[in-house]
Write a protein that holds these residues in place. Structure first.
Motif, mmCIF file in Angstrom:
data_model
loop_
_atom_site.group_PDB
_atom_site.id
_atom_site.type_symbol
_atom_site.label_atom_id
_atom_site.label_comp_id
_atom_site.label_asym_id
_atom_site.label_seq_id
_atom_site.Cartn_x
_atom_site.Cartn_y
_atom_site.Cartn_z
ATOM 1 N N VAL A 133 1.041 -1.503 -0.138
ATOM 2 C CA VAL A 133 0.960 -2.760 -0.887
ATOM 3 C C VAL A 133 2.354 -3.261 -1.289
ATOM 4 O O VAL A 133 2.604 -4.471 -1.290
ATOM 5 C CB VAL A 133 0.014 -2.622 -2.100
ATOM 6 C CG1 VAL A 133 0.554 -1.666 -3.134
ATOM 7 C CG2 VAL A 133 -0.250 -3.966 -2.746
ATOM 8 N N ILE A 134 3.279 -2.346 -1.547
ATOM 9 C CA ILE A 134 4.617 -2.787 -1.968
ATOM 10 C C ILE A 134 5.345 -3.512 -0.824
ATOM 11 O O ILE A 134 5.724 -4.670 -0.978
ATOM 12 C CB ILE A 134 5.449 -1.605 -2.510
ATOM 13 C CG1 ILE A 134 4.710 -0.937 -3.677
ATOM 14 C CG2 ILE A 134 6.833 -2.055 -2.938
ATOM 15 C CD1 ILE A 134 5.268 0.418 -4.062
ATOM 16 N N PRO A 145 -2.200 5.693 2.266
ATOM 17 C CA PRO A 145 -2.796 5.052 1.101
ATOM 18 C C PRO A 145 -2.333 3.605 0.984
ATOM 19 O O PRO A 145 -1.161 3.305 1.210
ATOM 20 C CB PRO A 145 -2.284 5.888 -0.072
ATOM 21 C CG PRO A 145 -1.038 6.517 0.416
ATOM 22 C CD PRO A 145 -1.196 6.703 1.890
ATOM 23 N N TYR A 205 10.506 -1.832 -7.843
ATOM 24 C CA TYR A 205 9.857 -1.558 -6.557
ATOM 25 C C TYR A 205 10.373 -0.285 -5.899
ATOM 26 O O TYR A 205 9.635 0.412 -5.214
ATOM 27 C CB TYR A 205 10.029 -2.748 -5.617
ATOM 28 C CG TYR A 205 9.389 -4.001 -6.151
ATOM 29 C CD1 TYR A 205 8.032 -4.239 -5.964
ATOM 30 C CD2 TYR A 205 10.125 -4.940 -6.861
ATOM 31 C CE1 TYR A 205 7.433 -5.375 -6.467
ATOM 32 C CE2 TYR A 205 9.537 -6.078 -7.376
ATOM 33 C CZ TYR A 205 8.194 -6.297 -7.175
ATOM 34 O OH TYR A 205 7.600 -7.405 -7.685
ATOM 35 N N SER A 265 2.366 4.237 -9.416
ATOM 36 C CA SER A 265 3.204 3.551 -8.432
ATOM 37 C C SER A 265 3.014 2.038 -8.526
ATOM 38 O O SER A 265 3.984 1.272 -8.510
ATOM 39 C CB SER A 265 2.845 4.047 -7.027
ATOM 40 O OG SER A 265 3.280 3.142 -6.054
ATOM 41 N N TYR A 266 1.769 1.637 -8.660
ATOM 42 C CA TYR A 266 1.469 0.204 -8.720
ATOM 43 C C TYR A 266 2.079 -0.426 -9.969
ATOM 44 O O TYR A 266 2.678 -1.495 -9.914
ATOM 45 C CB TYR A 266 -0.045 -0.001 -8.699
ATOM 46 C CG TYR A 266 -0.435 -1.448 -8.475
ATOM 47 C CD1 TYR A 266 -0.501 -1.963 -7.192
ATOM 48 C CD2 TYR A 266 -0.718 -2.286 -9.542
ATOM 49 C CE1 TYR A 266 -0.844 -3.280 -6.978
ATOM 50 C CE2 TYR A 266 -1.055 -3.613 -9.337
ATOM 51 C CZ TYR A 266 -1.121 -4.097 -8.052
ATOM 52 O OH TYR A 266 -1.447 -5.406 -7.838
ATOM 53 N N SER A 300 5.804 -0.727 -9.848
ATOM 54 C CA SER A 300 6.241 -1.784 -8.944
ATOM 55 C C SER A 300 5.947 -3.159 -9.503
ATOM 56 O O SER A 300 6.833 -4.005 -9.582
ATOM 57 C CB SER A 300 5.542 -1.654 -7.585
ATOM 58 O OG SER A 300 5.770 -0.392 -7.048
ATOM 59 N N PHE A 301 4.713 -3.386 -9.877
ATOM 60 C CA PHE A 301 4.313 -4.765 -10.113
ATOM 61 C C PHE A 301 4.321 -5.168 -11.583
ATOM 62 O O PHE A 301 4.411 -6.354 -11.884
ATOM 63 C CB PHE A 301 2.950 -5.034 -9.470
ATOM 64 C CG PHE A 301 3.007 -4.935 -7.979
ATOM 65 C CD1 PHE A 301 3.530 -5.972 -7.217
ATOM 66 C CD2 PHE A 301 2.578 -3.794 -7.319
ATOM 67 C CE1 PHE A 301 3.612 -5.882 -5.843
ATOM 68 C CE2 PHE A 301 2.651 -3.697 -5.939
ATOM 69 C CZ PHE A 301 3.176 -4.739 -5.205
ATOM 70 N N GLU A 337 -1.890 2.090 -1.600
ATOM 71 C CA GLU A 337 -0.918 2.009 -2.680
ATOM 72 C C GLU A 337 0.504 2.039 -2.132
ATOM 73 O O GLU A 337 1.419 1.503 -2.752
ATOM 74 C CB GLU A 337 -1.105 3.181 -3.650
ATOM 75 C CG GLU A 337 -2.327 3.054 -4.523
ATOM 76 C CD GLU A 337 -3.516 3.808 -3.954
ATOM 77 O OE1 GLU A 337 -3.674 3.841 -2.707
ATOM 78 O OE2 GLU A 337 -4.297 4.376 -4.732
ATOM 79 N N ALA A 338 0.683 2.710 -0.984
ATOM 80 C CA ALA A 338 2.017 2.762 -0.389
ATOM 81 C C ALA A 338 2.309 1.499 0.398
ATOM 82 O O ALA A 338 3.438 1.024 0.448
ATOM 83 C CB ALA A 338 2.142 3.986 0.517
ATOM 84 N N GLY A 358 -1.369 6.807 -7.707
ATOM 85 C CA GLY A 358 -1.505 5.468 -7.159
ATOM 86 C C GLY A 358 -1.303 4.390 -8.210
ATOM 87 O O GLY A 358 -0.572 3.422 -7.999
ATOM 88 N N GLY A 364 8.658 2.591 -7.654
ATOM 89 C CA GLY A 364 7.257 2.573 -7.239
ATOM 90 C C GLY A 364 7.096 3.102 -5.829
ATOM 91 O O GLY A 364 6.163 3.854 -5.538
ATOM 92 N N SER A 365 8.036 2.730 -4.945
ATOM 93 C CA SER A 365 7.969 3.194 -3.566
ATOM 94 C C SER A 365 8.143 4.699 -3.495
ATOM 95 O O SER A 365 7.468 5.370 -2.702
ATOM 96 C CB SER A 365 9.048 2.528 -2.727
ATOM 97 O OG SER A 365 8.860 1.136 -2.719
ATOM 98 N N ALA A 383 4.969 6.206 -4.307
ATOM 99 C CA ALA A 383 4.032 5.991 -3.204
ATOM 100 C C ALA A 383 4.321 6.946 -2.054
ATOM 101 O O ALA A 383 3.399 7.456 -1.410
ATOM 102 C CB ALA A 383 4.109 4.542 -2.734
ATOM 103 N N LEU A 411 2.853 10.292 -2.811
ATOM 104 C CA LEU A 411 1.409 10.296 -2.588
ATOM 105 C C LEU A 411 1.108 10.378 -1.093
ATOM 106 O O LEU A 411 0.224 11.121 -0.654
ATOM 107 C CB LEU A 411 0.795 9.028 -3.197
ATOM 108 C CG LEU A 411 -0.690 8.799 -2.974
ATOM 109 C CD1 LEU A 411 -1.516 9.909 -3.587
ATOM 110 C CD2 LEU A 411 -1.120 7.466 -3.581
ATOM 111 N N PHE A 420 -8.138 4.170 -6.740
ATOM 112 C CA PHE A 420 -7.310 3.200 -7.452
ATOM 113 C C PHE A 420 -8.154 2.307 -8.369
ATOM 114 O O PHE A 420 -8.002 2.327 -9.584
ATOM 115 C CB PHE A 420 -6.510 2.336 -6.477
ATOM 116 C CG PHE A 420 -5.645 1.319 -7.162
ATOM 117 C CD1 PHE A 420 -4.420 1.677 -7.670
ATOM 118 C CD2 PHE A 420 -6.073 0.001 -7.320
ATOM 119 C CE1 PHE A 420 -3.609 0.759 -8.326
ATOM 120 C CE2 PHE A 420 -5.287 -0.925 -7.968
ATOM 121 C CZ PHE A 420 -4.050 -0.549 -8.465
#
Lengths: 325, 299
Positions: free
Chosen positions: B145-146, B140, A293, A283-284, A287-288, B142-143, A280, A296-297, A300, A303, A260
């Motif tokens: 963090v949300i 991960p 979200y 997804s981030y 989301s952000f 990354e999963a 990664g 993004g989820s 995630a 992954l 990441f």
């Protein structure tokens, strides 16, 4: 796997309580519940902060969850819509998945090959020089990913990087320079270099530990049979320490799929250049930066599923080692 | 598959006593030494160059703001003093130290309990617990963090260093358990039994007998969790919103702009955060490796 500590309990362990512990609780009950009492705090923390969020990310991936939902707390299920959108998006197949997988193939391959070569070199050295080289190799490993990444960015800096200087003075690069970070392939070439630099010491030291357990007689026998260096490596070394190779390869794979900071911190990686996202980072950002979200989820979760598949292979490799005794 | 494969005979034709006529041994040995020396030189250049370049660039004068020269023209600590005094990096260092300290103590304690349980007792689901601990490390960040971000935002813990530390405890715990398990199992049970015979209770035995014996393992796992907390980037980036709460990994970003990067300061700050990790690595390299082989996490 190096001859680690023998974790097998003495035969007498099972069922037989130690001679009369002076506790009011009957010994058998104590022995039955004590392990759970000891495990409870750790399992609670792991459960609350790793397992529960993991469940929640799956749950979120079935919702259209945006900034508004954070404030209102409402749920807004759209069931599989995120996944349908995700899997039908050409961007996933054209950019993100290739970035993630092709990068991992090169990074893992490079890390294992470089690590193994260095391990073979280390084995051939005398004790003093081996210790010195190992310590230096550790320096690469110890560099935090964050500072390591900035150094590689600086080395390849468009205007003042040393690579630019070198190429210009060799006449290979014109006065305009070249932006390595703008192009997807050269961007990932730098990430691969960065990740190999950071990751090969682990492979080298682990493989060396394996190499040192191979009895010398095997090589002597192979030499008598007329085997050359390559044959000795391929027919003696590799089969003997295959479990070590399996473990370092699978671990590197898991790590490299999750890269990441190395991508996010490079110019363009934090959103400027869509062509360089991996799973990664995508997804981030979804989301952000986009406050999407739910989407993004879903990324995630994809992954995570990928990594889970690899992990199952890993655990089975360990099981063969009787590691869990 | 588990046993080390048999000395797979090279499928070259069987025992033939004729060896290839050896070149004079002296030359061969000299050539081998030369190749090894070349190999060592290449490895050292590749591994050390980034660290070397980082330090050299940090040591340049502030006026030239990091130099792209391979040798320092003049050595100066300008960048280091700037980073620590004016740029507020001292605050980040303090935050990181606090976070790392909580993480080290918390995870060492919980891991010791858990490792004792799995190394000393046979109980139902023991193997399941171990596998769960192993698998959980693969998840991960990354999963995570949300949901962790949403959770922290609900609990108003977003800007909290303590909250961040608690997540780091959870992150470093699986590996710490895995690593300590070996150390606990290595202590002979007879030591414990002797303590019981002397009339010690279980808690007493735990603290006065087991704890000191497992101390080296605790140091190793402690260093490991320190590195996790010190280096972690993605959660810190998401959780910490005010500049005065940044940890070092996030604090570095302030020197980096896509067009006007303060390279001298950035390299000096990078050097500062790399140093403690390097020292620790050199201390525990041996234990770390065997632990890593058994566990599954990179720092």
């Amino acid at each position: 796997m190096s001859a680690a500590v023998d974790t097998r309990p003495p035969a007498a362990r099972d069922g037989r309580p130690p001679p009369r512990p002076r506790t009011r609780v009957p010994a058998r009950t104590l022995r039955r519940w004590l392990p759970w009492g000891l495990l409870a705090p750790g399992l609670l923390v792991i459960g609350a902060l790793l397992l529960f969020p993991l469940g929640r990310v799956v749950w979120l991936s079935f919702q259209d969850y945006t900034l508004r939902n954070i404030y209102t707390g409402e749920t807004n299920y759209n069931w599989g819509a995120n996944y349908v959108e995700l899997l039908t998006e050409p961007y996933l197949w054209r950019v993100v998945l290739p970035n993630t997988v092709v990068f991992a193939v090169f990074a893992v391959g490079g890390t294992v090959v470089v690590g193994t070569l260095v391990a073979l070199l280390l084995r051939s050295l005398g004790r003093v020089s081996r210790t010195i080289v190992i310590s230096c190799v550790m320096v690469a490993w110890a560099m935090p990913a964050v500072s390591g990444t900035y150094v590689w960015i600086w080395i390849f800096d468009v205007d003042r990087g040393v690579v630019r200087h070198a190429l210009t003075s060799l006449g290979l690069l014109g006065p305009d320079g070249f932006n390595w970070f703008a192009d997807r392939v050269s961007f990932y070439a730098i990430v691969v270099l960065n990740v190999i630099h950071h990751g090969f010491p682990f492979v080298a030291v682990t493989v060396l530990a394996g190499l040192l357990t191979i009895p010398r007689e095997l090589y002597e026998a192979a030499v008598l049979d007329g085997a050359g260096a390559w044959q000795r490596f391929w027919y003696v070394t590799v089969p003997t320490i295959r479990p070590v190779f399996a473990v370092v390869t699978i671990l590197s794979t898991i790590w490299d799929f999750k890269v990441f900071a190395q991508v996010y911190l490079m110019p363009g990686g934090s959103g400027g250049n869509q062509e360089v996202f991996n799973l990664g980072v995508w997804s981030y950002i979804r989301s952000f930066s986009h406050q999407s979200y739910g989407m993004g989820s879903a990324i995630a979760v994809m992954l995570t599923l990928l990594l889970l598949a690899i992990t199952i292979v890993y655990v089975r490799a360990l099981f063969r080692e009787d590691e869990l005794r | 598959m588990s046993r080390p494969a048999a000395p797979a005979a090279p499928d070259a034709p069987g025992k033939r006593s004729t060896r290839t006529p050896p070149r004079p041994r002296r030359y061969r040995r000299a050539a081998g030494t030369a190749w090894r020396a070349l190999g060592v030189a290449v490895v050292l250049a590749f591994t050390l160059f980034p660290a070397y370049f980082m330090v050299v660039s940090g040591l340049s004068e502030r006026a030239v703001s990091g130099t792209d020269a391979l040798l320092p023209r003049s050595v100066s600590l300008d960048n280091f003093t700037y980073v620590l005094t004016e740029a507020g990096f001292l605050t980040y260092l303090r935050n990181s130290l606090l976070v790392a300290l909580i993480t080290v103590v918390g995870s060492a304690l919980l891991a010791l309990f858990a490792a004792t349980a799995v190394a000393r007792f046979r109980f139902r689901l023991r193997t399941s617990v171990l596998i769960m601990v192993l698998i959980v490390q693969m998840v991960p960040l990354e999963a995570l963090v949300i949901p962790l971000f949403l959770q922290a935002s609900d609990l108003r813990m977003l800007n909290s260093l303590i909250g961040l530390s608690i997540v780091y405890i959870a992150m470093s715990l699986p590996f710490a358990i895995w690593m300590l398990r070996g150390f606990v199992a290595a202590i002979p049970v007879e030591v414990e039994e002797a303590a019981y015979i002397d009339g010690a209770s279980w808690p007493r035995m735990f603290w006065s007998v087991l704890f000191p014996l497992v101390a080296p393992g605790l140091v190793a796992t402690g260093i490991f969790s320190f590195i996790v907390a010190w280096n972690e980037f993605i959660l810190a980036l998401t959780f910490l919103q005010d500049g005065d709460k940044f940890t070092v990994a996030v604090g570095l970003r302030q020197f980096f702009q896509q067009h006007t990067t303060d390279w001298g300061a950035l390299m000096a700050a990078s050097t500062i955060i790399t140093l403690p990790v390097m020292v620790f690595f050199l201390i525990v390299q041996r234990g770390l490796v065997s632990g890593l082989v058994q566990g599954a996490v990179k720092g």
